[in-house]
Design a protein around this motif. Structure first.
Motif, PDB file in Angstrom:
ATOM      1  N   ARG A   1      49.376  -7.278  43.694  1.00 26.73           N
ATOM      2  CA  ARG A   1      50.215  -6.085  43.782  1.00 26.73           C
ATOM      3  C   ARG A   1      49.478  -5.029  44.605  1.00 26.73           C
ATOM      4  O   ARG A   1      48.308  -4.739  44.346  1.00 26.73           O
ATOM      5  CB  ARG A   1      50.503  -5.547  42.384  1.00 26.73           C
ATOM      6  CG  ARG A   1      51.306  -4.265  42.352  1.00 26.73           C
ATOM      7  CD  ARG A   1      52.744  -4.532  42.650  1.00 26.73           C
ATOM      8  NE  ARG A   1      53.524  -3.296  42.549  1.00 26.73           N
ATOM      9  CZ  ARG A   1      54.759  -3.178  42.944  1.00 26.73           C
ATOM     10  NH1 ARG A   1      55.381  -4.233  43.459  1.00 26.73           N
ATOM     11  NH2 ARG A   1      55.398  -2.059  42.832  1.00 26.73           N
ATOM     12  N   VAL A   2      50.166  -4.478  45.613  1.00 27.27           N
ATOM     13  CA  VAL A   2      49.584  -3.466  46.483  1.00 27.27           C
ATOM     14  C   VAL A   2      50.521  -2.268  46.543  1.00 27.27           C
ATOM     15  O   VAL A   2      51.718  -2.422  46.777  1.00 27.27           O
ATOM     16  CB  VAL A   2      49.371  -4.006  47.923  1.00 27.27           C
ATOM     17  CG1 VAL A   2      48.750  -2.946  48.810  1.00 27.27           C
ATOM     18  CG2 VAL A   2      48.540  -5.268  47.924  1.00 27.27           C
ATOM     19  N   GLN A   3      49.974  -1.084  46.304  1.00 30.07           N
ATOM     20  CA  GLN A   3      50.722   0.159  46.489  1.00 30.07           C
ATOM     21  C   GLN A   3      49.890   1.056  47.389  1.00 30.07           C
ATOM     22  O   GLN A   3      48.675   1.171  47.206  1.00 30.07           O
ATOM     23  CB  GLN A   3      50.976   0.852  45.144  1.00 30.07           C
ATOM     24  CG  GLN A   3      51.988   0.134  44.299  1.00 30.07           C
ATOM     25  CD  GLN A   3      52.187   0.782  42.948  1.00 30.07           C
ATOM     26  OE1 GLN A   3      52.130   0.093  41.934  1.00 30.07           O
ATOM     27  NE2 GLN A   3      52.417   2.067  42.904  1.00 30.07           N
ATOM     28  N   THR A   4      50.562   1.665  48.368  1.00 29.85           N
ATOM     29  CA  THR A   4      49.863   2.508  49.327  1.00 29.85           C
ATOM     30  C   THR A   4      50.405   3.933  49.271  1.00 29.85           C
ATOM     31  O   THR A   4      51.417   4.199  48.629  1.00 29.85           O
ATOM     32  CB  THR A   4      50.030   1.971  50.765  1.00 29.85           C
ATOM     33  OG1 THR A   4      51.376   2.172  51.186  1.00 29.85           O
ATOM     34  CG2 THR A   4      49.670   0.486  50.853  1.00 29.85           C
ATOM     35  N   ALA A   5      49.748   4.803  50.016  1.00 36.89           N
ATOM     36  CA  ALA A   5      50.166   6.204  50.087  1.00 36.89           C
ATOM     37  C   ALA A   5      51.324   6.389  51.060  1.00 36.89           C
ATOM     38  O   ALA A   5      51.765   7.506  51.278  1.00 36.89           O
ATOM     39  CB  ALA A   5      48.983   7.072  50.500  1.00 36.89           C
ATOM     40  N   GLY A   6      51.818   5.331  51.642  1.00 32.67           N
ATOM     41  CA  GLY A   6      52.947   5.433  52.562  1.00 32.67           C
ATOM     42  C   GLY A   6      52.989   4.352  53.620  1.00 32.67           C
ATOM     43  O   GLY A   6      54.032   4.032  54.160  1.00 32.67           O
ATOM     44  N   ASP A   7      51.825   3.776  53.915  1.00 34.02           N
ATOM     45  CA  ASP A   7      51.773   2.693  54.898  1.00 34.02           C
ATOM     46  C   ASP A   7      52.415   1.437  54.331  1.00 34.02           C
ATOM     47  O   ASP A   7      52.416   1.234  53.118  1.00 34.02           O
ATOM     48  CB  ASP A   7      50.324   2.393  55.267  1.00 34.02           C
ATOM     49  CG  ASP A   7      49.666   3.551  55.984  1.00 34.02           C
ATOM     50  OD1 ASP A   7      49.953   3.718  57.175  1.00 34.02           O
ATOM     51  OD2 ASP A   7      48.887   4.282  55.340  1.00 34.02           O
ATOM     52  N   PRO A   8      52.950   0.579  55.213  1.00 33.93           N
ATOM     53  CA  PRO A   8      53.542  -0.673  54.726  1.00 33.93           C
ATOM     54  C   PRO A   8      52.493  -1.537  54.016  1.00 33.93           C
ATOM     55  O   PRO A   8      51.425  -1.815  54.567  1.00 33.93           O
ATOM     56  CB  PRO A   8      54.043  -1.361  56.000  1.00 33.93           C
ATOM     57  CG  PRO A   8      54.165  -0.276  57.014  1.00 33.93           C
ATOM     58  CD  PRO A   8      53.132   0.744  56.662  1.00 33.93           C
ATOM     59  N   ALA A   9      52.789  -1.945  52.813  1.00 38.20           N
ATOM     60  CA  ALA A   9      51.858  -2.748  52.008  1.00 38.20           C
ATOM     61  C   ALA A   9      51.493  -4.048  52.717  1.00 38.20           C
ATOM     62  O   ALA A   9      50.349  -4.512  52.635  1.00 38.20           O
ATOM     63  CB  ALA A   9      52.461  -3.037  50.639  1.00 38.20           C
ATOM     64  N   ARG A  10      52.434  -4.613  53.430  1.00 38.64           N
ATOM     65  CA  ARG A  10      52.185  -5.871  54.144  1.00 38.64           C
ATOM     66  C   ARG A  10      51.085  -5.706  55.196  1.00 38.64           C
ATOM     67  O   ARG A  10      50.202  -6.552  55.327  1.00 38.64           O
ATOM     68  CB  ARG A  10      53.486  -6.337  54.792  1.00 38.64           C
ATOM     69  CG  ARG A  10      53.371  -7.639  55.507  1.00 38.64           C
ATOM     70  CD  ARG A  10      54.680  -7.983  56.210  1.00 38.64           C
ATOM     71  NE  ARG A  10      54.652  -9.361  56.598  1.00 38.64           N
ATOM     72  CZ  ARG A  10      55.595 -10.236  56.337  1.00 38.64           C
ATOM     73  NH1 ARG A  10      56.658  -9.864  55.668  1.00 38.64           N
ATOM     74  NH2 ARG A  10      55.484 -11.469  56.716  1.00 38.64           N
ATOM     75  N   GLU A  11      51.139  -4.600  55.945  1.00 34.31           N
ATOM     76  CA  GLU A  11      50.119  -4.345  56.971  1.00 34.31           C
ATOM     77  C   GLU A  11      48.757  -4.079  56.350  1.00 34.31           C
ATOM     78  O   GLU A  11      47.728  -4.524  56.858  1.00 34.31           O
ATOM     79  CB  GLU A  11      50.537  -3.163  57.853  1.00 34.31           C
ATOM     80  CG  GLU A  11      51.740  -3.444  58.731  1.00 34.31           C
ATOM     81  CD  GLU A  11      51.513  -4.623  59.668  1.00 34.31           C
ATOM     82  OE1 GLU A  11      50.444  -4.675  60.318  1.00 34.31           O
ATOM     83  OE2 GLU A  11      52.398  -5.505  59.726  1.00 34.31           O
TER      84      GLU A  11
END
Length: 114
Positions: free
Chosen positions: A52-62
């Motif tokens: 599970r990946v959560q970012t501050a706005g960038d696409p998680a896939r990248e």
């Protein structure tokens, strides 16, 4: 940066276990774009991990792709460092003093019959 709808995702990796999942998790945690990452193994008898990946706005896939590339670079560095240390050790006088035979690793350890 506004939060995009792609900023959180769960990725399922088949035929993998704690080894790769923990390494990817570690690498993801080094990225300042990541606000949360973790992994789970749905069932011990199933060779699959969910990351599970959560970012501050960038696409998680990248972000996951970048983390995997960074992990590959780390592994390459460790391998090169190890190989160099082995070469240095073999070239040192310590090996000669131990009288270690530096045969090729063909796997043929048989002795001639008498």
């Amino acid at each position: 940066m506004p939060k995009s709808e792609n900023s959180a995702a769960t990725f399922s990796l088949t035929d993998e276990d704690h080894t790769i999942a923990n390494a990817v998790r570690f690498t993801l945690n080094q990225d300042p774009r990541v606000t949360f990452c973790g992994y789970s193994i749905p069932h011990p008898s199933e060779a699959r991990v969910n990351i599970r990946v959560q970012t501050a706005g960038d696409p998680a896939r990248e972000v996951l792709k970048d983390a995997c590339q960074n992990l590959m670079l780390m592994c390459r560095h460790v391998r090169c460092t190890f190989d160099k240390a082995v070469e240095d050790f073999k070239a040192s006088n310590a090996v000669k003093a131990m009288k270690i035979d530096s045969q090729d690793s063909s796997g043929d350890d048989s002795e001639e019959s008498e």
